[in-house]
Design an enzyme around this catalytic site. Structure first.
Site, PDB file in Angstrom:
ATOM      1  N   GLU A 192       0.865  -1.191   0.000  1.00 33.36           N
ATOM      2  CA  GLU A 192       0.000   0.000   0.000  1.00 33.36           C
ATOM      3  C   GLU A 192       0.900   1.239   0.000  1.00 33.36           C
ATOM      4  O   GLU A 192       1.923   1.272   0.680  1.00 33.36           O
ATOM      5  CB  GLU A 192      -0.883   0.009   1.269  1.00 33.36           C
ATOM      6  N   LYS A 227      -9.824   1.744  -2.789  1.00 33.82           N
ATOM      7  CA  LYS A 227     -10.120   1.306  -1.411  1.00 33.82           C
ATOM      8  C   LYS A 227     -11.565   1.669  -1.049  1.00 33.82           C
ATOM      9  O   LYS A 227     -11.986   2.830  -1.171  1.00 33.82           O
ATOM     10  CB  LYS A 227      -9.142   1.999  -0.462  1.00 33.82           C
ATOM     11  N   CYS A 251      -5.943  -2.868   2.659  1.00 29.46           N
ATOM     12  CA  CYS A 251      -5.743  -2.665   4.092  1.00 29.46           C
ATOM     13  C   CYS A 251      -7.015  -2.737   4.942  1.00 29.46           C
ATOM     14  O   CYS A 251      -7.494  -3.818   5.236  1.00 29.46           O
ATOM     15  CB  CYS A 251      -4.995  -1.351   4.304  1.00 29.46           C
TER      16      CYS A 251
HETATM   17  O1  LIG Z   1      -7.262  -1.506  10.212  1.00 31.26           O
HETATM   18  C1  LIG Z   1      -6.172  -1.189  10.684  1.00 31.26           C
HETATM   19  O2  LIG Z   1      -5.867  -1.424  11.843  1.00 31.26           O
HETATM   20  C2  LIG Z   1      -5.170  -0.475   9.853  1.00 31.26           C
HETATM   21  C3  LIG Z   1      -5.731  -0.020   8.535  1.00 31.26           C
HETATM   22  C4  LIG Z   1      -4.813   0.822   7.757  1.00 31.26           C
HETATM   23  O3  LIG Z   1      -3.726   1.130   8.167  1.00 31.26           O
HETATM   24  C5  LIG Z   1      -5.211   1.267   6.431  1.00 31.26           C
HETATM   25  O4  LIG Z   1      -6.359   1.059   6.026  1.00 31.26           O
HETATM   26  O5  LIG Z   1      -4.372   1.838   5.736  1.00 31.26           O
END
Ligand SMILES: O=C(O)CCC(=O)C(=O)O
Length: 278
Positions: A43, A112, A153
């Protein structure tokens, strides 16, 4: 083809976009030389992760980063999941993953879907929605090996999304992600193994390498989980390439042994959900 080599590039991301693109080029070339046929970047691989950076680093598609990744895919004749980048589209920004096939053509674009907005007092407060807009579409693509779905993520926390991909015939979910030092230790592996075992599919997560000097410190530990829910490959927190030789026969084998997919009682769940509580 029921077997292929997957490589997850746990890359150290700097503040310099050109440096990041050169570094991605180097790691992709190394993975391809080592026989990887499907390669994923992490990411936000061309930009530090943080809402203060997204606007400055954002690009349109096509743009410099997408052109670089497309050329690399064609040069090595492999499929590349371009982790994610901040994408500019009109006056909106998205956290977007671009996928290029061995012909260098764009074969998938996932924005996303669930933005990372959390508040854990004294630990971490993050609000992607301050600058980003959420995507609305699923993105899966076909390879000579299997159909692959993409999530980014925080999307991993929403079982409905992975279930939709599994129902569309994906046998692998690739999720570029950057969990942090608060949620990473407990949730990162747990969530991906849960998605793998729920759906009896492979799940791969790809983090940037940990940089203790960054404003957002990534957990690292890029991982591949099997349809059985066990971890078949896992990185530490520094820069490294994780390889996994994926045997897709494992998907059918696990689904045959524990046939939950055909034992689901969807009509019953819908009618129970619609029924008024007593
Ligand atoms: O859900 C999480 O704990 C981290 C999510 C995150 O860092 C993101 O979505 O970029």
């Amino acid at each position: 083809m029921s077997r292929f080599r997957l490589a997850l590039l746990q890359m150290l991301v700097s503040r310099h976009k050109q440096e990041n693109l050169a570094h991605a080029r180097e790691l992709v070339s190394r993975a391809a030389q080592n026989g990887a046929q499907l390669v994923s970047l992490p990411e936000c691989f061309n930009c530090p992760y943080g809402t203060q950076y997204f606007g400055e680093y954002a690009e349109t598609v096509p743009g410099e980063t997408s052109t670089t990744i497309a050329a690399l895919a064609a040069e090595h004749r492999i499929t590349i999941i371009g982790g994610s980048i901040p994408e500019r589209s009109g006056d909106r920004l998205f956290n977007t993953s671009l996928v290029f096939g061995p012909d260098g053509k764009l074969c998938g674009k996932f924005r996303k879907m669930h933005l990372f907005d959390i508040d854990i007092p004294g630990k971490i407060t993050f609000k992607e929605s301050e600058t980003l807009s959420p995507g609305e579409e699923l993105t899966d693509f076909t390879t000579p090996f299997c159909k692959v779905g993409i999530a980014i993520c925080y999307d991993l926390r929403f079982p409905e999304l992975t279930r939709l991909y599994a129902d569309r015939g994906c046998h692998l979910l690739v999720c570029p992600g950057a969990f942090n030092m608060t949620t990473g230790p407990v949730h990162w592996e747990l969530l991906q193994r849960a998605r793998a075992v729920d759906n009896q599919m492979f799940v791969a997560t790809v983090s940037p390498a940990r940089d203790e000097t960054a404003s957002y410190v990534a957990w690292g530990h890029s991982t591949v989980s099997s349809p059985w829910g066990d971890v078949v490959a896992k990185a530490g927190h520094g820069e490294e390439i994780v390889y996994a030789d994926i045997d897709l026969n494992r998907v059918e084998e696990v689904r045959r042994q524990i046939p939950v997919r055909i034992q689901r009682r969807c009509e019953l769940y819908h009618s129970l959900a619609a029924a008024k509580p007593q």
